[in-house]
Design an enzyme around this catalytic site. Structure first.
Site, mmCIF file in Angstrom:
data_model
loop_
_atom_site.group_PDB
_atom_site.id
_atom_site.type_symbol
_atom_site.label_atom_id
_atom_site.label_comp_id
_atom_site.label_asym_id
_atom_site.label_seq_id
_atom_site.Cartn_x
_atom_site.Cartn_y
_atom_site.Cartn_z
ATOM 1 C CD GLU A 46 56.877 0.156 50.167
ATOM 2 O OE1 GLU A 46 58.226 0.610 48.966
ATOM 3 O OE2 GLU A 46 57.500 -1.348 50.738
ATOM 4 N NE ARG A 50 58.493 -3.502 57.919
ATOM 5 C CZ ARG A 50 59.673 -3.179 58.400
ATOM 6 N NH1 ARG A 50 59.889 -2.739 59.381
ATOM 7 N NH2 ARG A 50 61.026 -2.551 56.958
ATOM 8 C CB THR A 74 55.865 -6.229 53.548
ATOM 9 O OG1 THR A 74 56.148 -5.492 53.712
ATOM 10 C CG2 THR A 74 57.225 -7.064 54.734
ATOM 11 C CE LYS A 134 61.830 -2.478 49.479
ATOM 12 N NZ LYS A 134 60.920 -2.525 49.802
#
Ligand SMILES: O=C(O)C(=O)C[C@H](O)[C@H](O)COP(=O)(O)O
Length: 214
Positions: A46, A50, A74, A134
Protein backbone atom coordinates in the site's frame (compact mmCIF):
# COMPACT_ATOMS: atom_id res chain seq x y z
CA UNK A 1 -15.79 -3.10 -8.65
CA UNK A 2 -13.68 -6.22 -8.08
CA UNK A 3 -13.22 -7.48 -4.58
CA UNK A 4 -10.10 -7.24 -2.48
CA UNK A 5 -10.69 -10.84 -1.43
CA UNK A 6 -10.26 -11.85 -5.04
CA UNK A 7 -6.82 -10.24 -5.03
CA UNK A 8 -6.00 -12.11 -1.83
CA UNK A 9 -7.06 -15.32 -3.54
CA UNK A 10 -4.70 -14.52 -6.43
CA UNK A 11 -1.64 -13.40 -4.46
CA UNK A 12 -1.91 -15.00 -1.04
CA UNK A 13 -4.31 -17.96 -1.19
CA UNK A 14 -2.89 -19.75 1.88
CA UNK A 15 -2.56 -16.85 4.26
CA UNK A 16 -4.46 -13.74 5.23
CA UNK A 17 -2.06 -11.03 4.06
CA UNK A 18 -0.21 -8.19 5.69
CA UNK A 19 -0.64 -4.89 3.94
CA UNK A 20 2.46 -2.79 4.59
CA UNK A 21 1.60 0.90 4.73
CA UNK A 22 4.45 2.54 2.85
CA UNK A 23 5.60 6.16 2.96
CA UNK A 24 8.08 7.05 0.20
CA UNK A 25 10.19 10.12 0.98
CA UNK A 26 12.76 9.40 -1.73
CA UNK A 27 11.68 7.88 -5.03
CA UNK A 28 14.95 5.96 -5.24
CA UNK A 29 13.75 3.89 -2.26
CA UNK A 30 10.60 2.65 -3.97
CA UNK A 31 11.89 -0.32 -5.95
CA UNK A 32 14.44 -1.73 -3.45
CA UNK A 33 11.84 -1.40 -0.68
CA UNK A 34 9.25 -3.25 -2.73
CA UNK A 35 11.80 -5.95 -3.54
CA UNK A 36 12.70 -6.28 0.15
CA UNK A 37 9.06 -6.77 1.17
CA UNK A 38 8.37 -9.24 -1.63
CA UNK A 39 11.53 -11.18 -0.68
CA UNK A 40 10.12 -11.39 2.85
CA UNK A 41 6.88 -12.93 1.61
CA UNK A 42 4.73 -9.78 1.39
CA UNK A 43 3.38 -9.20 -2.13
CA UNK A 44 0.75 -6.59 -1.20
CA UNK A 45 2.04 -3.03 -1.04
CA UNK A 46 0.00 0.00 0.00
CA UNK A 47 1.86 3.04 -1.29
CA UNK A 48 0.46 6.06 0.47
CA UNK A 49 -0.12 9.39 -1.21
CA UNK A 50 1.15 11.14 1.90
CA UNK A 51 4.23 12.28 0.01
CA UNK A 52 4.69 13.76 -3.44
CA UNK A 53 6.36 10.52 -4.61
CA UNK A 54 3.45 8.20 -4.02
CA UNK A 55 2.00 8.18 -7.52
CA UNK A 56 5.33 7.85 -9.29
CA UNK A 57 6.36 5.10 -6.86
CA UNK A 58 3.24 3.10 -7.76
CA UNK A 59 4.12 3.32 -11.45
CA UNK A 60 7.79 2.41 -10.91
CA UNK A 61 7.09 -0.57 -8.68
CA UNK A 62 4.49 -1.86 -11.12
CA UNK A 63 7.12 -1.77 -13.86
CA UNK A 64 10.07 -3.14 -11.90
CA UNK A 65 8.56 -5.58 -9.39
CA UNK A 66 5.97 -7.63 -11.26
CA UNK A 67 5.51 -10.08 -8.36
CA UNK A 68 4.02 -7.30 -6.24
CA UNK A 69 0.35 -6.34 -6.05
CA UNK A 70 0.61 -2.57 -5.88
CA UNK A 71 -2.12 -0.44 -4.37
CA UNK A 72 -2.53 3.14 -3.28
CA UNK A 73 -3.22 4.39 0.24
CA UNK A 74 -4.43 7.70 1.64
CA UNK A 75 -6.73 8.19 -1.35
CA UNK A 76 -8.99 10.95 -0.09
CA UNK A 77 -10.58 12.54 -3.15
CA UNK A 78 -11.79 11.76 -6.65
CA UNK A 79 -8.80 13.30 -8.39
CA UNK A 80 -6.38 11.09 -6.46
CA UNK A 81 -8.61 8.11 -7.18
CA UNK A 82 -8.37 8.76 -10.92
CA UNK A 83 -4.61 9.43 -10.86
CA UNK A 84 -3.96 6.18 -8.97
CA UNK A 85 -5.93 4.23 -11.57
CA UNK A 86 -3.88 5.93 -14.30
CA UNK A 87 -0.68 4.76 -12.58
CA UNK A 88 -1.96 1.20 -12.56
CA UNK A 89 -2.87 0.84 -8.88
CA UNK A 90 -4.47 -2.56 -8.31
CA UNK A 91 -6.43 -1.51 -5.25
CA UNK A 92 -7.22 1.77 -3.50
CA UNK A 93 -7.41 2.37 0.23
CA UNK A 94 -8.62 5.38 2.15
CA UNK A 95 -8.33 6.21 5.84
CA UNK A 96 -11.99 7.22 5.79
CA UNK A 97 -15.20 7.18 3.79
CA UNK A 98 -17.18 10.02 2.22
CA UNK A 99 -20.38 9.86 0.18
CA UNK A 100 -18.49 11.34 -2.76
CA UNK A 101 -15.76 8.70 -2.76
CA UNK A 102 -18.13 5.83 -2.07
CA UNK A 103 -20.27 6.92 -4.99
CA UNK A 104 -17.27 7.45 -7.25
CA UNK A 105 -15.96 3.97 -6.42
CA UNK A 106 -19.02 2.35 -7.95
CA UNK A 107 -17.39 2.53 -11.38
CA UNK A 108 -13.92 1.57 -10.22
CA UNK A 109 -12.25 -1.28 -12.08
CA UNK A 110 -10.24 -2.16 -8.95
CA UNK A 111 -11.23 -2.69 -5.30
CA UNK A 112 -11.76 0.35 -3.12
CA UNK A 113 -11.36 -0.23 0.62
CA UNK A 114 -12.45 2.80 2.68
CA UNK A 115 -11.66 3.29 6.35
CA UNK A 116 -14.38 3.09 8.97
CA UNK A 117 -14.40 3.22 12.75
CA UNK A 118 -18.09 3.51 13.61
CA UNK A 119 -21.49 2.06 12.75
CA UNK A 120 -22.65 5.04 10.69
CA UNK A 121 -19.66 4.74 8.39
CA UNK A 122 -20.24 0.99 8.12
CA UNK A 123 -23.80 1.76 6.99
CA UNK A 124 -22.56 4.33 4.48
CA UNK A 125 -20.24 1.70 3.00
CA UNK A 126 -23.02 -0.88 2.78
CA UNK A 127 -25.38 1.66 1.18
CA UNK A 128 -22.85 1.78 -1.65
CA UNK A 129 -22.42 -2.00 -1.82
CA UNK A 130 -18.94 -1.75 -0.33
CA UNK A 131 -18.39 -4.69 2.00
CA UNK A 132 -14.61 -4.66 2.38
CA UNK A 133 -13.35 -1.93 4.71
CA UNK A 134 -10.33 -0.82 6.65
CA UNK A 135 -10.84 -0.59 10.42
CA UNK A 136 -8.84 2.55 11.16
CA UNK A 137 -7.18 3.49 13.45
CA UNK A 138 -7.59 0.00 14.88
CA UNK A 139 -5.76 0.08 18.20
CA UNK A 140 -6.56 3.70 18.97
CA UNK A 141 -10.28 3.18 18.20
CA UNK A 142 -10.57 0.35 20.72
CA UNK A 143 -8.72 -2.60 19.25
CA UNK A 144 -10.14 -6.09 19.04
CA UNK A 145 -13.09 -5.52 21.46
CA UNK A 146 -14.18 -2.53 19.37
CA UNK A 147 -13.79 -4.45 16.11
CA UNK A 148 -15.89 -7.33 17.48
CA UNK A 149 -18.60 -4.95 18.63
CA UNK A 150 -18.58 -2.99 15.38
CA UNK A 151 -18.60 -6.08 13.19
CA UNK A 152 -21.44 -7.83 15.02
CA UNK A 153 -24.40 -6.03 13.37
CA UNK A 154 -22.74 -6.16 9.95
CA UNK A 155 -21.91 -9.77 9.08
CA UNK A 156 -21.47 -8.76 5.41
CA UNK A 157 -18.41 -6.67 6.23
CA UNK A 158 -14.80 -7.87 6.04
CA UNK A 159 -12.16 -5.75 7.72
CA UNK A 160 -8.52 -4.85 7.30
CA UNK A 161 -7.57 -3.53 10.74
CA UNK A 162 -4.82 -0.90 10.47
CA UNK A 163 -3.27 1.51 12.93
CA UNK A 164 -1.13 0.33 15.84
CA UNK A 165 -0.80 -3.20 14.47
CA UNK A 166 2.54 -4.90 15.14
CA UNK A 167 4.24 -8.28 15.34
CA UNK A 168 2.66 -8.92 18.75
CA UNK A 169 -1.00 -8.21 17.98
CA UNK A 170 -1.30 -8.97 14.23
CA UNK A 171 -2.03 -12.66 14.81
CA UNK A 172 -4.87 -11.95 17.22
CA UNK A 173 -6.57 -9.66 14.70
CA UNK A 174 -6.12 -12.15 11.87
CA UNK A 175 -7.62 -14.96 13.92
CA UNK A 176 -10.97 -13.11 13.78
CA UNK A 177 -13.27 -14.38 11.03
CA UNK A 178 -14.18 -10.81 10.20
CA UNK A 179 -10.55 -9.86 9.42
CA UNK A 180 -9.47 -10.45 5.82
CA UNK A 181 -5.99 -8.87 6.25
CA UNK A 182 -4.09 -6.53 8.56
CA UNK A 183 -2.27 -3.36 7.61
CA UNK A 184 0.57 -1.45 9.17
CA UNK A 185 3.95 0.13 8.93
CA UNK A 186 5.73 -2.12 11.39
CA UNK A 187 7.46 -4.20 8.71
CA UNK A 188 8.79 -1.09 6.92
CA UNK A 189 9.36 1.60 9.57
CA UNK A 190 10.61 4.94 8.27
CA UNK A 191 14.03 4.81 10.01
CA UNK A 192 14.88 1.51 8.23
CA UNK A 193 13.77 2.96 4.89
CA UNK A 194 15.89 6.07 5.43
CA UNK A 195 18.88 3.85 6.29
CA UNK A 196 18.12 1.75 3.20
CA UNK A 197 18.32 -1.29 5.44
CA UNK A 198 16.53 -3.57 3.00
CA UNK A 199 17.86 -6.73 4.64
CA UNK A 200 16.23 -5.81 7.95
CA UNK A 201 12.93 -5.05 6.22
CA UNK A 202 13.04 -8.47 4.58
CA UNK A 203 13.80 -10.02 7.97
CA UNK A 204 10.86 -8.23 9.66
CA UNK A 205 8.60 -9.32 6.81
CA UNK A 206 9.72 -12.92 7.11
CA UNK A 207 9.09 -12.89 10.85
CA UNK A 208 5.63 -11.39 10.32
CA UNK A 209 4.58 -13.81 7.60
CA UNK A 210 5.98 -16.92 9.29
CA UNK A 211 4.09 -16.11 12.51
CA UNK A 212 0.89 -15.73 10.58
CA UNK A 213 0.98 -18.99 8.64
CA UNK A 214 -2.27 -20.83 9.30
O1 LIG B 1 -1.87 6.83 5.52
C1 LIG B 1 -3.00 6.35 5.54
O2 LIG B 1 -3.75 6.36 4.57
C2 LIG B 1 -3.53 5.73 6.74
O3 LIG B 1 -4.62 5.29 6.76
C3 LIG B 1 -2.71 5.66 7.92
C4 LIG B 1 -1.97 4.33 8.06
O4 LIG B 1 -2.77 3.26 7.70
C5 LIG B 1 -1.49 4.20 9.42
O5 LIG B 1 -0.70 5.32 9.74
C6 LIG B 1 -0.69 2.99 9.68
O6 LIG B 1 -0.56 2.92 11.06
P1 LIG B 1 0.70 2.34 11.78
O7 LIG B 1 0.91 0.95 11.31
O8 LIG B 1 0.34 2.44 13.21
O9 LIG B 1 1.85 3.23 11.39
Amino acid sequence: MNSFKQLIENYSPDQKPILPVIVINDLAHAVPLAQALVAGGIPFLEITLRTEHGLEAIKLIKQEVPEACVGAGTVINERQFELCLDMGAEFLISPGITKTLAHYAQDSPVPFVPGIANASNAMLALEHNINEVKFFPAEQAGGIPMLKALAAPFPELSFCPTGGINAENAGAYLSLDTAMAVGGSWVCPSPLIEQQNWAEITRLSQIATSHLKQ
